[in-house]
Design an enzyme around this catalytic site. Structure first.
Site, short mmCIF file in Angstrom:
data_model
loop_
_atom_site.label_atom_id
_atom_site.label_comp_id
_atom_site.label_asym_id
_atom_site.label_seq_id
_atom_site.Cartn_x
_atom_site.Cartn_y
_atom_site.Cartn_z
N ILE A 12 1.02 -1.14 0.08
CA ILE A 12 -0.13 -0.15 -0.05
C ILE A 12 0.86 1.17 0.10
CG2 ILE A 12 -1.95 1.24 1.04
CD1 ILE A 12 -2.57 -1.60 2.65
N ASP A 58 15.19 0.63 10.70
CA ASP A 58 13.85 -0.02 11.07
C ASP A 58 13.19 1.08 12.04
OD1 ASP A 58 12.36 -1.54 13.46
OD2 ASP A 58 13.43 -3.07 12.47
N SER A 124 -7.23 -0.80 10.41
CA SER A 124 -7.75 -1.82 9.74
C SER A 124 -9.31 -2.04 10.18
CB SER A 124 -7.06 -3.42 9.87
OG SER A 124 -7.59 -4.26 9.50
N TYR A 148 -2.46 -9.28 15.82
CA TYR A 148 -2.09 -8.28 14.71
C TYR A 148 -3.33 -7.33 15.06
CZ TYR A 148 -3.16 -6.05 10.30
OH TYR A 148 -3.37 -5.03 9.31
N LYS A 152 -3.47 -3.22 16.14
CA LYS A 152 -4.15 -2.09 15.24
C LYS A 152 -4.99 -1.20 16.40
CE LYS A 152 -2.27 -2.42 11.27
NZ LYS A 152 -1.19 -1.60 11.20
N ASN A 198 -4.15 -14.09 1.55
CA ASN A 198 -5.15 -13.24 1.35
C ASN A 198 -5.67 -13.92 -0.10
OD1 ASN A 198 -3.51 -10.80 2.82
ND2 ASN A 198 -5.23 -11.42 3.47
P1 NAD Z 1 3.45 -4.61 3.35
O1 NAD Z 1 3.62 -5.82 4.44
O2 NAD Z 1 3.57 -4.69 2.09
O3 NAD Z 1 4.14 -3.22 3.69
C1 NAD Z 1 4.65 -2.88 5.10
C2 NAD Z 1 6.04 -2.50 4.89
O4 NAD Z 1 6.64 -1.92 6.20
C3 NAD Z 1 7.03 -3.29 4.38
O5 NAD Z 1 7.53 -2.72 3.24
C4 NAD Z 1 7.91 -3.63 5.47
O6 NAD Z 1 9.26 -4.09 4.82
C5 NAD Z 1 7.80 -2.58 6.29
N1 NAD Z 1 8.10 -2.85 7.71
C6 NAD Z 1 7.57 -3.39 8.61
N2 NAD Z 1 8.23 -3.16 9.90
C7 NAD Z 1 9.12 -2.33 9.80
C8 NAD Z 1 9.79 -1.56 10.69
N3 NAD Z 1 9.77 -2.03 11.99
N4 NAD Z 1 10.66 -0.65 10.18
C9 NAD Z 1 10.49 -0.26 8.86
N5 NAD Z 1 9.89 -0.96 8.00
C10 NAD Z 1 8.96 -1.70 8.52
O7 NAD Z 1 1.85 -4.35 3.92
P2 NAD Z 1 0.71 -3.47 3.34
O8 NAD Z 1 -0.23 -4.36 2.67
O9 NAD Z 1 1.36 -2.50 2.41
O10 NAD Z 1 0.27 -2.93 4.67
C11 NAD Z 1 0.67 -1.35 5.05
C12 NAD Z 1 -0.11 -1.05 6.37
O11 NAD Z 1 -1.34 -1.19 6.08
C13 NAD Z 1 0.18 -2.20 7.77
O12 NAD Z 1 0.21 -1.50 8.77
C14 NAD Z 1 -0.84 -3.08 7.54
O13 NAD Z 1 -1.06 -3.85 8.68
C15 NAD Z 1 -1.97 -2.12 7.28
N6 NAD Z 1 -3.20 -2.91 6.79
C16 NAD Z 1 -3.04 -3.69 5.61
C17 NAD Z 1 -3.95 -4.28 4.88
C18 NAD Z 1 -3.96 -5.18 3.69
O14 NAD Z 1 -5.01 -6.01 3.67
N7 NAD Z 1 -2.96 -5.12 3.08
C19 NAD Z 1 -5.43 -4.15 5.51
C20 NAD Z 1 -5.58 -3.12 6.71
C21 NAD Z 1 -4.28 -2.63 7.15
C1 UD1 Z 2 -7.42 -11.01 6.45
C2 UD1 Z 2 -7.35 -10.96 7.96
C3 UD1 Z 2 -7.55 -9.46 8.46
C4 UD1 Z 2 -6.50 -8.45 7.67
C5 UD1 Z 2 -7.00 -8.63 6.29
C6 UD1 Z 2 -6.06 -7.94 5.20
C7 UD1 Z 2 -7.84 -13.10 8.83
C8 UD1 Z 2 -8.72 -14.04 9.61
N1 UD1 Z 2 -8.09 -11.83 8.70
O1 UD1 Z 2 -8.69 -10.64 6.02
O2 UD1 Z 2 -7.17 -9.50 9.76
O3 UD1 Z 2 -6.86 -7.25 8.21
O4 UD1 Z 2 -6.79 -10.01 5.87
O5 UD1 Z 2 -4.70 -8.35 5.52
O6 UD1 Z 2 -6.87 -13.60 8.29
N2 UD1 Z 2 -10.60 -16.66 1.61
C9 UD1 Z 2 -10.76 -18.08 0.81
N3 UD1 Z 2 -9.48 -18.51 0.46
C10 UD1 Z 2 -8.23 -18.02 0.59
C11 UD1 Z 2 -8.14 -16.97 1.08
C12 UD1 Z 2 -9.18 -16.18 1.48
O7 UD1 Z 2 -11.74 -18.52 0.63
O8 UD1 Z 2 -7.33 -18.94 0.07
C13 UD1 Z 2 -11.52 -15.97 1.88
C14 UD1 Z 2 -11.61 -15.61 3.28
O9 UD1 Z 2 -12.44 -16.58 4.06
C15 UD1 Z 2 -12.63 -14.19 3.04
C16 UD1 Z 2 -12.14 -13.84 1.81
O10 UD1 Z 2 -11.77 -14.75 1.16
O11 UD1 Z 2 -14.00 -14.64 3.19
C17 UD1 Z 2 -11.09 -12.75 1.89
O12 UD1 Z 2 -10.05 -13.08 2.54
P1 UD1 Z 2 -8.53 -12.30 3.11
O13 UD1 Z 2 -8.13 -11.81 1.54
O14 UD1 Z 2 -7.96 -13.27 3.62
O15 UD1 Z 2 -9.13 -11.28 3.92
P2 UD1 Z 2 -9.86 -10.89 5.24
O16 UD1 Z 2 -10.10 -12.37 5.75
O17 UD1 Z 2 -10.99 -9.75 5.11
#
Ligand code: NAD
Ligand code: UD1
Length: 335
Positions: A12, A58, A124, A148, A152, A198
């Protein structure tokens, strides 16, 4: 503005860097590359033809943060850095609490010291737990089922208390729904290590032949077709949401859902992917994944009203862009 983007090389973060650069902001990335590489930073510079200053540090290292804040006049921070694998957080709770909470606290501490008053935090939708959809920001967060999710919820509380005690400090807590897709160039996108947790990255790896078939986790939820419903949002829309949050930040704490407001089931997403890309995704129905909720989608009216932001891409665009990125990666590996 000069914006410090922690975790800016990640999925992101890097899309947000592109959106910030395109709006004329200056971007400084701080990342330890524990879940990313410098390649994404180079690709973002290629896309925008603009420079990104990056630091391999870090964010739990206070001295390293201090050094960045003393070298640059930072106007605002976007704090993406964090660990995000739910299953791993249950196995390694201390690692997750330390990384995600300490980074947030130290970054806030250094911001206060240097009078940097704009703080955007990656939260999240997981903080809502399981309650009536659509989730609206006024709902009380519920305890989550894993460390996790707790990091948040705790980071949200810590930043809220800091803002209460420091009236000029402005915090935006952005609750993301399910980001998928990639930049339309196909140069940056989601590239998880190992087996994806995911749904979308798993689907694209089945499409590329890297995985045989998708396991659909349960078809006995109380939803349109029994499979889990989520609010998938294009990562570029999410990135634009950060720019809007930064541009509209005022003193105090502001919580925003960033989603589309539309729920899509697992089977609907598979079908949309197949139609958008003219590919077949073999799947089988298996047991529910522990901790999964039935439905999660956002009420998005607050972000629309206060940030003048809404998501623009539909599911078809998300599926096309996700596949373009994965397909490009595979082609590069073959060459
Ligand atoms: P990502 O893992 O691709 O990106 C996170 C980045 O943070 C990575 O580049 C990693 O190297 C860096 N990082 C982690 N710990 C660090 C530290 N201590 N110091 C410096 N760098 C560090 O994940 P993302 O999907 O881009 O998510 C970004 C943020 O959004 C995260 O905080 C995640 O929890 C939150 N978030 C993500 C999702 C999702 O579905 N991807 C959903 C809700 C919230
Ligand atoms: C998951 C995390 C959530 C996190 C989010 C984004 C869990 C329990 N929840 O959410 O905390 O914020 O990712 O990183 O892990 N699914 C399948 N087959 C798969 C993968 C997923 O059927 O191989 C289904 C899941 O049951 C769900 C949907 O697809 O219904 C989306 O799943 P996913 O992408 O993992 O996201 P979340 O479950 O919303």
């Amino acid at each position: 503005m000069n914006v410090l983007v922690t975790g800016g090389a990640g999925y992101i973060g890097i899309h947000t860097c592109v959106a910030l650069l395109e709006k004329g902001h200056t971007v400084i990335v701080a990342d330890n590359f524990c879940n990313s590489t410098v390649d994404s930073v180079n690709k973002a510079m290629e896309i925008t033809s603009k420079e990104i200053v990056f630091y391999h540090i870090d964010v739990t290292d206070e001295q390293a943060l201090e050094s960045i804040f003393s070298q640059h006049k930072i106007d605002g921070v976007i704090h993406f850095a964090g660990l995000k694998a739910v299953g791993e957080s249950i196995m390694l709770p201390l690692t997750y609490y330390f990384n995600n909470i300490v980074s947030t606290m130290l970054l806030a501490k250094v911001c206060l010291k240097h009078q940097v008053n704009r703080f955007i935090f990656s939260s999240s939708a997981t903080v809502y737990g399981e309650q009536k959809v659509p989730f609206i920001e006024t709902l009380e967060p519920l305890p989550t089922t894993n460390p996790y999710g707790e990091t948040k919820a705790m980071s949200e509380r810590i930043l809220t208390d800091i803002a209460k005690a420091n009236p000029t400090f402005s915090v935006s807590l952005l609750r993301y729904f399910n980001p998928i897709g990639a930049h339309p160039s196909g140069l940056i996108g989601e590239a998880p290590n190992g087996i994806p947790n995911n749904l979308m990255p798993y689907i694209t790896q089945v499409a590329s032949g890297k995985r045989e078939k998708l396991s659909v986790f349960g078809n006995d939820f109380f939803t349109v077709d029994g499979t889990g419903v989520r609010d998938y949002i294009h990562v570029m829309d999410l990135a634009e949401g950060h720019v809007a949050a930064l541009d509209n930040l005022t003193a105090g704490v502001h919580i925003y859902n960033l989603g589309t407001g539309q729920g899509t089931s697992v089977l609907q997403l598979i079908q949309a992917f197949e139609e958008a890309n003219r590919l077949e995704i073999p799947y089988e129905i298996v047991n529910r994944r522990p901790g999964d909720i039935s439905s999660s989608y956002a009420n998005v009216s607050k972000a629309k009203r206060e940030l003048s932001w809404t998501a623009k891409h539909d599911i078809t665009a998300m599926c096309r862009d996700a596949w373009r990125f994965e397909n490009n990666r595979e082609q590069i590996k073959i060459r």
